[in-house]
Design a protein around this motif. Structure first.
Motif, mmCIF file in Angstrom:
data_model
loop_
_atom_site.group_PDB
_atom_site.id
_atom_site.type_symbol
_atom_site.label_atom_id
_atom_site.label_comp_id
_atom_site.label_asym_id
_atom_site.label_seq_id
_atom_site.Cartn_x
_atom_site.Cartn_y
_atom_site.Cartn_z
ATOM 1 N N GLY A 1 3.035 2.140 -2.129
ATOM 2 C CA GLY A 1 3.248 2.638 -3.480
ATOM 3 C C GLY A 1 4.679 2.510 -3.953
ATOM 4 O O GLY A 1 4.992 2.837 -5.104
ATOM 5 N N SER B 1 -1.569 5.996 -4.033
ATOM 6 C CA SER B 1 -1.984 5.310 -2.815
ATOM 7 C C SER B 1 -3.093 6.105 -2.139
ATOM 8 O O SER B 1 -3.582 7.097 -2.693
ATOM 9 C CB SER B 1 -0.783 5.170 -1.863
ATOM 10 O OG SER B 1 -0.417 6.445 -1.349
ATOM 11 N N SER C 1 0.815 -1.221 0.000
ATOM 12 C CA SER C 1 0.000 0.000 0.000
ATOM 13 C C SER C 1 0.845 1.267 0.000
ATOM 14 O O SER C 1 0.338 2.355 -0.269
ATOM 15 C CB SER C 1 -0.925 0.015 1.227
ATOM 16 O OG SER C 1 -0.173 0.214 2.416
#
Length: 560
Positions: free
Chosen positions: A181, A231, A179
């Motif tokens: 990125g 994200s 998560s």
């Protein structure tokens, strides 16, 4: 994310003056500062002050003060914290979760901020161990140690897993790591997207790390630049590189402007030269990015690359800015062909030359005209017509009616001046003068009087546009540049009956009479045109004759 984090998040995204000015009128009082009569008590002298840099308001009369949330709660008489935040979000165009604030989304945002902070420290520490990257930064890019620290520059080791291993050791789950990125997963295996790259962290307006940019250190590594994946805290089209630093530099300079450049290195070079600068993140400039920079700056100087692609991007940026341009926000464009970009310019010519470029930047309307007209042959009607269509597309973008009106007048004047050489204009004037109509003669007298007293242009009877293009052009010149000193030498004004002009207190009354006379002549011309028509328009003629009689009666209000 708890209430304290939410409040910090909101305050970092908005400019307090933009929220307060949605509720009351503010008057500029220095760079990023405003004042007004206090809305919380009666007063004759303004003691209510707003400070964008500190994000606070304070009344020195009644003592009321606080941050943007306090203001909305007090002004709107709101006791509920969430309602106040929703009001601020609505004013500023910020999207908040529709469900309760204790949502999974906010919790994830907080966790991703923590992950990015860990990654940031990892990259910064890795830089200390990379001589190649440090040489690139210091010797090739000429970035000094203090700016390495200011921008939190770093290095991503040439490894698929080293960063991931460190993140796992520190308790981050696989889902959390992805998560961020900065990591991708393929066939069940995670790997970092940044390898053997010079790292430029990306921060939001509150100076929190939201993502990373990475520049390759070898020629064969493509693409040259990459960014973190989007994200829950990072949207490329809604973020601006270096916004927090630019805000501070602008405050230090006491000038509320920013330079919009193309890339990371341009921004870093400009900041090292003492200029506040920002950049989009590898995409074309978006509406959201312009809205974001407007929260913090009253002027933007667009300086994109000098090549064709850069100038095309600058034009697209101009069109986006035009949508919301108004009298409180100015846009300028820096255009030069000596070097490719600001980074190279500063290295070759220095800070003083850069300041000169800024000071002679073109206003947005000048840039648009130069861009659209540069290849037009004004002797070819089709090309002129095509240019007119393009200009209409531009002015149709402008939402502010007053600004749109002024831009239409500006481009109309530029079109006229470009179509005719000075010799052509003199010949046209001579031809028209030989058969000068009554309407044109009155028009010339009106403009001649405005040249003597510019305030006459505000006369209530001057509620029409002059149709004669030459005379209208001179009027526009007076409004834009002031008095024309040699107006008596201009042919079209030589035979305009100036001998009867009153140059005393009666001038105002005479000007009003001329304006009414102009409208009477226009009506008379329409009546004669209709009278010669074969259509049955008796009623229309009667109405116009009545209007003419009303205007004739009006003349009695302005005796000479």
């Amino acid at each position: 994310m708890d209430f304290e984090d939410i409040a910090k998040h909101i305050k970092g995204l908005v400019r307090i003056s933009s929220v307060i000015s949605a509720r009351m009128r503010l008057v500029p009082n220095g760079a990023g500062k405003f004042k007004a009569n206090c809305p919380f008590h009666k007063e004759k002298t303004a003691s209510f002050h707003v400070d964008d840099e500190r994000g606070i308001y304070k009344c020195f009369g009644c003592g009321k003060g606080g941050d943007v949330i306090n203001f909305i709660k007090d002004y709107d008489n709101i006791s509920d914290f969430r309602t106040a935040l929703e009001s601020i979000a609505q004013i500023s165009g910020i999207e908040l979760p529709k469900s309760s604030f204790a949502t999974k989304e906010y919790s994830m945002q907080k966790r991703v901020f923590e992950i990015n902070e860990f990654i940031l420290q990892f990259f910064k520490n890795s830089l200390k161990n990379s001589r190649i990257c440090m040489d690139y930064i210091q010797k090739e890019r000429k970035i000094s140690d203090n700016y390495i620290d200011l921008f939190s520059l770093g290095y991503a080791p040439d490894s698929y897993s080293l960063l991931i291993d460190e993140m796992v050791k520190n308790g981050f789950s696989a889902d959390e790591i992805i998560s961020s990125g900065a990591v991708k997963q393929s066939n069940g295996q995670m790997y970092t997207i940044f390898r053997n790259r010079f790292i430029i962290p990306i921060f939001d307006a509150s100076n929190r790390c939201v993502g990373f940019g990475g520049r390759s250190l070898t020629k064969d590594a493509m693409p040259k630049y990459i960014n973190s994946f989007e994200s829950v805290i990072f949207k490329k089209g809604m973020s601006l590189y270096n916004l927090a630093n630019a805000k501070q530099i602008s405050v230090n300079l006491k000038e509320n402007f920013v330079i919009l450049a193309e890339g990371y290195m341009d921004v870093i070079a400009l900041c090292m030269g003492g200029f506040p600068a920002i950049a989009p993140l590898g995409t074309a400039v978006t509406d959201a990015q312009i809205s974001l920079l407007r929260r913090y700056f009253s002027s933007v100087y667009v300086w994109l690359d000098a090549d064709t692609a850069g100038q095309n991007a600058a034009f697209k940026t101009a069109k986006i800015i035009l949508k919301t341009i108004d009298s409180s926000f100015n846009a300028f464009f820096i255009s030069q062909n000596l070097v490719k970009d600001p980074d190279e310019y500063l290295q070759k010519f220095g800070k003083d030359a850069m300041m000169t470029e800024k000071n002679r930047a073109m206003a947005i309307y000048e840039f648009i005209w130069n861009f659209l007209s540069k290849d037009v042959d004004f002797k070819k009607p089709n090309e002129v017509a095509s240019l007119g269509d393009k200009i209409k597309e531009i002015t149709d973008l402008i939402e502010n009616k007053n600004i749109k009106f002024e831009y239409i007048k500006y481009f109309k004047d530029k079109m006229y001046n470009a179509k005719f050489s000075k010799k052509d204009k003199l010949q046209q004037i001579a031809v028209r003068q030989s058969s000068m109509s009554k309407i044109d003669e009155i028009s010339a007298l009106i403009v001649y009087l405005v040249n003597l007293r510019e305030d006459l242009a505000t006369c209530v009877e001057f509620d029409f546009e002059i149709e004669n293009e030459q005379i209208a052009g001179y009027f526009a010149q007076i409004m834009e540049n002031g008095k024309i000193d040699d107006i008596d030498e201009i042919d079209i004004f030589k035979s305009a009956g100036k001998e009867n002009i009153c140059k005393d207190d009666r001038m105002v009354s005479q000007f009003a009479r001329l304006c009414i006379s102009y409208k009477i002549e226009k009506l008379q011309a329409e009546i004669e045109k209709m009278a010669n028509s074969e259509d049955d328009i008796t009623k229309k003629i009667q109405i116009m004759i009545k209007e003419k009689q009303i205007l004739l009666e009006k003349l009695k209000n302005y005796p000479i």
